[in-house]
Structure formats: C-alpha cells, structure tokens
Design an enzyme around this catalytic site. Structure first.
Site, PDB file in Angstrom:
ATOM      1  N   GLU A 142       0.825  -1.210   0.000  1.00  0.00           N
ATOM      2  CA  GLU A 142       0.000   0.000   0.000  1.00  0.00           C
ATOM      3  C   GLU A 142       0.857   1.256   0.000  1.00  0.00           C
ATOM      4  O   GLU A 142       0.595   2.210  -0.745  1.00  0.00           O
ATOM      5  CB  GLU A 142      -0.934  -0.013   1.207  1.00  0.00           C
ATOM      6  CG  GLU A 142      -1.913   1.166   1.238  1.00  0.00           C
ATOM      7  CD  GLU A 142      -2.960   0.994   2.316  1.00  0.00           C
ATOM      8  OE1 GLU A 142      -3.798   0.084   2.189  1.00  0.00           O
ATOM      9  OE2 GLU A 142      -2.952   1.797   3.274  1.00  0.00           O
ATOM     10  N   ARG A 182      -2.894  33.235 -17.937  1.00  0.00           N
ATOM     11  CA  ARG A 182      -3.246  34.334 -17.050  1.00  0.00           C
ATOM     12  C   ARG A 182      -2.278  35.506 -17.238  1.00  0.00           C
ATOM     13  O   ARG A 182      -1.061  35.334 -17.168  1.00  0.00           O
ATOM     14  CB  ARG A 182      -3.184  33.847 -15.592  1.00  0.00           C
ATOM     15  CG  ARG A 182      -3.407  34.920 -14.537  1.00  0.00           C
ATOM     16  CD  ARG A 182      -4.796  35.480 -14.571  1.00  0.00           C
ATOM     17  NE  ARG A 182      -5.037  36.303 -13.386  1.00  0.00           N
ATOM     18  CZ  ARG A 182      -6.079  37.117 -13.261  1.00  0.00           C
ATOM     19  NH1 ARG A 182      -6.971  37.202 -14.254  1.00  0.00           N
ATOM     20  NH2 ARG A 182      -6.236  37.816 -12.160  1.00  0.00           N
ATOM     21  N   GLN A 207       9.348  35.525 -12.287  1.00  0.00           N
ATOM     22  CA  GLN A 207      10.270  34.553 -11.687  1.00  0.00           C
ATOM     23  C   GLN A 207       9.640  33.833 -10.498  1.00  0.00           C
ATOM     24  O   GLN A 207       9.848  32.620 -10.316  1.00  0.00           O
ATOM     25  CB  GLN A 207      11.549  35.263 -11.248  1.00  0.00           C
ATOM     26  CG  GLN A 207      12.660  34.308 -10.832  1.00  0.00           C
ATOM     27  CD  GLN A 207      13.937  35.044 -10.485  1.00  0.00           C
ATOM     28  OE1 GLN A 207      14.041  35.639  -9.427  1.00  0.00           O
ATOM     29  NE2 GLN A 207      14.900  35.010 -11.395  1.00  0.00           N
TER      30      GLN A 207
END
Length: 386
Positions: free
Chosen positions: A241, A267, A278
């Site tokens: 798991e 955007r 940056q």
C-alpha cells in the site's frame, strides 16, 4: 538502471489513462449505485487485480506495473477518492489473500474481487488504536471451530459498500506482534454492522465508515494465515500500500502541474503572462522537482518489492516522499491560481485530496520513526546522577 517502462506497460498505462478519463469520473456527491457501476468497469479493465495471478482472475503483474497503473488512474480520473478506494481494495485486501490465503480462499474470493463483482475493505484502525496497531481492542475468541469477534474499527475505507472485510483482531491479549490474527469476514455476517458514511475534507469519492462487531461468529477456516500471524499479514499489505497505492498521487500531481503551467501561460497581469514572473516560474520548477524526486523514490521501492525485498525503509520513504510532495504541490497550485485556487476546482481539490495522505497507511511521523529506527537511531535512558 532503466527508467523507462517496457512497451507493454507503456501501452497499458495509456489505455488506462483514457479509460479513467472517459469512464471513471463520478458525480460530485457520493452515490453508492454509481460507485458500483464504475467499480465494475474498473474490474472489466483489469485495474482491480493487477498483482493477482492470472489463475485467480488477475493480470499477474508486478509492483512496478501495478504502480504505473495506479499512476495512470490518478492522472486520468479526477475522482481521486475513487482511485484511492481501488488501491485500498487491491493492496490492503487482495494482496494479503494472494500471499497468505489457502488455495480454497484464493479460488473463492479473488476472482469476484478482481472482476468488480465484489468490493473489499480492510479493518485495522480503531478509535484508540491508529498508529498504535498493537493497542487494538477488537477481540477474537475461539470456540471450537469458530471465532467470536467483538470490537469496533474506524476510518474503514470502502466499508459502506463492502461485500467482504479483511479484519485484524487480538487472539492473544498481551501477545504483542504474535497476538494478532487476520480474518476474512463477509459483510452480511450476523453481528457485523457498518456505521454512517463519513463526511470528509478530502477523498470524498472514497466511502469510509465505522465497523462494529457484536458477537460476530466467523468460521475458523476464514482465518487468513496462521493464528498469531496477523501482524505479518498487516505489515506485508502495508508495504504494498505504501508503495503502489501512493503512485496514484504521482498521477494527480502531474495533472495538477500541467494545469498550473497552462494557467501560468494564459493568465496575464501587468501586460504579460504570469509564467514569465520569476516567482511563478520558480514555483512551477519546484513543483516539478518534488514530483520527479518522489516518483524516483516510489518506483525504487516498487522495484524492490518485485525482487522480494523485505526492506521496510523503502516503502516508508516512498509514502513519506509522495505524500509530502502531493500536499506541497497542491498548495503551490492554489497560490499560482490566486483567488481561483480557493474556488471549487482542480487545485483546491488536489490539495484537499492530498492532505489525508499524510495520515493514512501510517502517519508520516510514524514513517519517520520507523526509518530512524532502521538507521540505528535508538534512544538510550539517561544515566542518573549520583
């Protein structure tokens, strides 16, 4: 060292991505009927039995391929909770039956669990025994050819829809690692009841609930592995798991990263795309570094499982690296999207679904304890001053 999948695994993963994107996306609110519909589709596709031998209805693949399939499911299916349920079913329930079940148990349970006809749940966590596995209070007392179970489990994944449970119970109080025993218990067994489905912050597509045992009679032949061997069953399933299930988060992180890059290029602020800033571009680079680093750690652990490794550190490191990376990638995605990041959508969903990853399968703090102990970091009592 080979970092590429073979052609068969690559083709399988591409098929799984398309299938998950087209067929496994569910409604916003949990619907048990729709859950089972998608579950059967996943079974037909082979996603429920990747590591189960072909003789019992599975695909007979190894850990690396199983992790790759989980990664593909996590990428293609936006319902991360549903994919989590698939992984819990396969790695916490089916792998123990493969490794510890009798031939009769394998032939009875594995085919319907692989096909999607039945759903399994793993009962281990209790209200007062989460990280402290050996502190569980659910008891199993033997009476001739049956065991009588009494106690409760909590946070049981798939419990509201499960047909069968793999349950850990104490058969020898005070026996430590040798006091636990595993059982296969059908959901309609008298004395077994399931509580209400939890309302959760994340993984909403994965149904979870409490499970109660009140003089629940289980035939001795439903014992999984030997009496007193439950801790071994549990630790084996957790290795699978903590490695393969967590690969689903690699898929969700990659999907989130790609969406963040697209948003940063679309955007515009101050007359330019924010990807040119940056602060934004460096954040996306950091997201990429976390994803790729976690991915290497996880597949190294899967490689070890395929070679029969009993190393507990590699799965613990995989769980730790992937879960922490998933949370931070979710946070980064929200910050890149700004106000849109806190509205209902991919970024906030990715963050909500990542938060539980630090807790289930053993908390990250427990993983660090286990890793430190394996490194030989053992505390010694301080000397008393005379």
């Amino acid at each position: 060292m080979d970092f590429a999948f073979d052609a068969q695994t690559h083709e399988m993963c591409e098929t799984i991505k398309d299938f998950a994107r087209d067929r496994l996306v569910g409604p916003d609110a949990f619907d048990p009927d729709d859950f089972r519909r998608r579950w059967r589709l996943a079974g037909e596709q082979g996603a429920l039995g990747t590591v189960v031998p072909g003789a019992y209805g599975g695909l007979g693949q190894g850990a690396v391929t199983a992790a790759a399939v989980m990664e593909a499911l996590g990428y293609g299916c936006t319902d991360t909770g549903f994919v989590f349920s698939l992984g819990a079913h396969l790695f916490a329930c089916l792998t123990p039956i493969v490794d510890f079940g009798t031939e009769e148990q394998k032939r009875q349970w594995l085919p319907p669990l692989c096909s999607g006809e039945r759903i399994a749940a793993h009962g281990i966590t209790e209200p007062e025994a989460g990280s402290d596995t050996l502190g569980m209070r659910t008891r199993a007392e033997r009476h001739n050819d049956v065991y009588v179970l009494n106690g409760s489990k909590s946070f049981t994944t798939n419990a509201p829809v499960a047909d069968v449970f793999v349950v850990q119970a104490v058969t020898r109080p005070g026996g430590g690692c040798f006091g636990l025993t595993s059982f296969i218990v059908e959901a309609d067994t008298p004395g077994l009841t399931v509580g209400r489905c939890y309302e959760k912050t994340g993984l909403r597509g994965s149904p979870m609930a409490d499970v109660h045992f009140d003089d629940c009679v289980v035939p001795a032949h439903r014992m999984l592995g030997p009496e007193g061997g439950g801790f071994g069953v549990f630790t084996t399933s957790m290795a699978w798991e903590r490695t393969c299930l967590f690969a689903l988060y690699l898929g969700t992180m990659r999907r989130t990263l790609e969406a963040s890059i697209a948003h940063a290029n679309e955007r515009r602020q101050f007359g330019t795309a924010i990807g040119g800033f940056q602060a934004v571009s460096h954040r996306i680079v950091d997201m990429t570094l976390r994803l790729e680093s976690a991915r290497l750690v996880l597949y190294r652990a899967a490689w070890g499982l395929d070679r029969g490794s009993t190393d507990e550190v590699a799965p613990a490191l995989a769980k730790l690296a992937v879960s922490e990376a998933a949370v931070q990638v979710g946070l980064d995605a929200v910050r890149i999207q700004g106000g849109l990041g806190v509205l209902h959508g991919q970024s906030e969903t990715a963050l909500r679904d990542a938060l539980p990853a630090r807790i289930f399968s053993g908390t990250n703090e427990i993983q660090k304890n286990n890793i430190a102990r394996a490194m030989g970091l053992r505390g010694k009592p301080a000397r008393r001053r005379k």
